[in-house]
Motif scaffolding. Sequence first.
Motif, PDB file in Angstrom:
ATOM      1  N   LEU A   1       0.831  -1.209   0.000  1.00 31.97           N
ATOM      2  CA  LEU A   1       0.000   0.000   0.000  1.00 31.97           C
ATOM      3  C   LEU A   1       0.866   1.260   0.000  1.00 31.97           C
ATOM      4  CD1 LEU A   1      -2.834  -1.102   2.435  1.00 31.97           C
ATOM      5  CD2 LEU A   1      -3.052  -0.656  -0.009  1.00 31.97           C
ATOM      6  N   ASN A   2       1.951   1.238   0.759  1.00 33.92           N
ATOM      7  CA  ASN A   2       2.872   2.377   0.758  1.00 33.92           C
ATOM      8  C   ASN A   2       3.489   2.580  -0.620  1.00 33.92           C
ATOM      9  OD1 ASN A   2       2.458   3.034   3.459  1.00 33.92           O
ATOM     10  ND2 ASN A   2       4.098   1.699   4.164  1.00 33.92           N
ATOM     11  N   LEU A   3       3.909   1.503  -1.262  1.00 37.55           N
ATOM     12  CA  LEU A   3       4.502   1.585  -2.592  1.00 37.55           C
ATOM     13  C   LEU A   3       3.502   2.124  -3.611  1.00 37.55           C
ATOM     14  CD1 LEU A   3       6.970   0.965  -4.385  1.00 37.55           C
ATOM     15  CD2 LEU A   3       6.015  -1.316  -4.716  1.00 37.55           C
ATOM     16  N   ILE A   4       2.284   1.671  -3.526  1.00 35.80           N
ATOM     17  CA  ILE A   4       1.234   2.142  -4.437  1.00 35.80           C
ATOM     18  C   ILE A   4       0.985   3.640  -4.224  1.00 35.80           C
ATOM     19  CG2 ILE A   4      -1.247   1.994  -4.900  1.00 35.80           C
ATOM     20  CD1 ILE A   4      -0.943  -1.068  -4.514  1.00 35.80           C
ATOM     21  N   ALA A   5       0.893   4.059  -2.961  1.00 33.57           N
ATOM     22  CA  ALA A   5       0.665   5.477  -2.667  1.00 33.57           C
ATOM     23  C   ALA A   5       1.845   6.345  -3.124  1.00 33.57           C
ATOM     24  CB  ALA A   5       0.435   5.650  -1.172  1.00 33.57           C
ATOM     25  N   GLU A   6       3.061   5.861  -2.913  1.00 30.91           N
ATOM     26  CA  GLU A   6       4.257   6.598  -3.351  1.00 30.91           C
ATOM     27  C   GLU A   6       4.275   6.792  -4.860  1.00 30.91           C
ATOM     28  OE1 GLU A   6       7.490   4.223  -1.921  1.00 30.91           O
ATOM     29  OE2 GLU A   6       7.013   4.651   0.190  1.00 30.91           O
ATOM     30  N   ASN A   7       3.627   5.926  -5.581  1.00 26.34           N
ATOM     31  CA  ASN A   7       3.594   5.998  -7.042  1.00 26.34           C
ATOM     32  C   ASN A   7       2.333   6.660  -7.571  1.00 26.34           C
ATOM     33  OD1 ASN A   7       5.993   4.519  -8.445  1.00 26.34           O
ATOM     34  ND2 ASN A   7       5.610   3.445  -6.531  1.00 26.34           N
ATOM     35  N   GLY A   8       1.536   7.224  -6.685  1.00 30.25           N
ATOM     36  CA  GLY A   8       0.361   7.990  -7.106  1.00 30.25           C
ATOM     37  C   GLY A   8      -0.759   7.152  -7.684  1.00 30.25           C
ATOM     38  N   ILE A   9      -0.818   5.910  -7.256  1.00 27.74           N
ATOM     39  CA  ILE A   9      -1.860   5.014  -7.762  1.00 27.74           C
ATOM     40  C   ILE A   9      -2.892   4.807  -6.658  1.00 27.74           C
ATOM     41  CG2 ILE A   9      -2.338   2.686  -8.654  1.00 27.74           C
ATOM     42  CD1 ILE A   9       0.576   2.717  -9.732  1.00 27.74           C
TER      43      ILE A   9
END
Length: 74
Positions: free
Chosen positions: A66-74
Amino acid sequence: MINTKLKQIWYGGDYNPDQWPEEIWHEDMRLFKEAGINVVTLPVFSWAKLQPSEEQFQFDWLDKLLNLIAENGI
């Protein structure tokens, strides 16, 4: 836009990263951005990974994702 509350059209689909190695996730994010994907549904088929036994829950991999997805603006 007709609806001022919706500033974009959502484009994406199911994402099941629990089915392959974590090392692939960063490449997935790159490809998602290249394809214009801005929303994903998860974890669709991962209950066994989230709850491997009756009294045990494992959310660490999902938190990381979830952190990775948020960091990528998804």
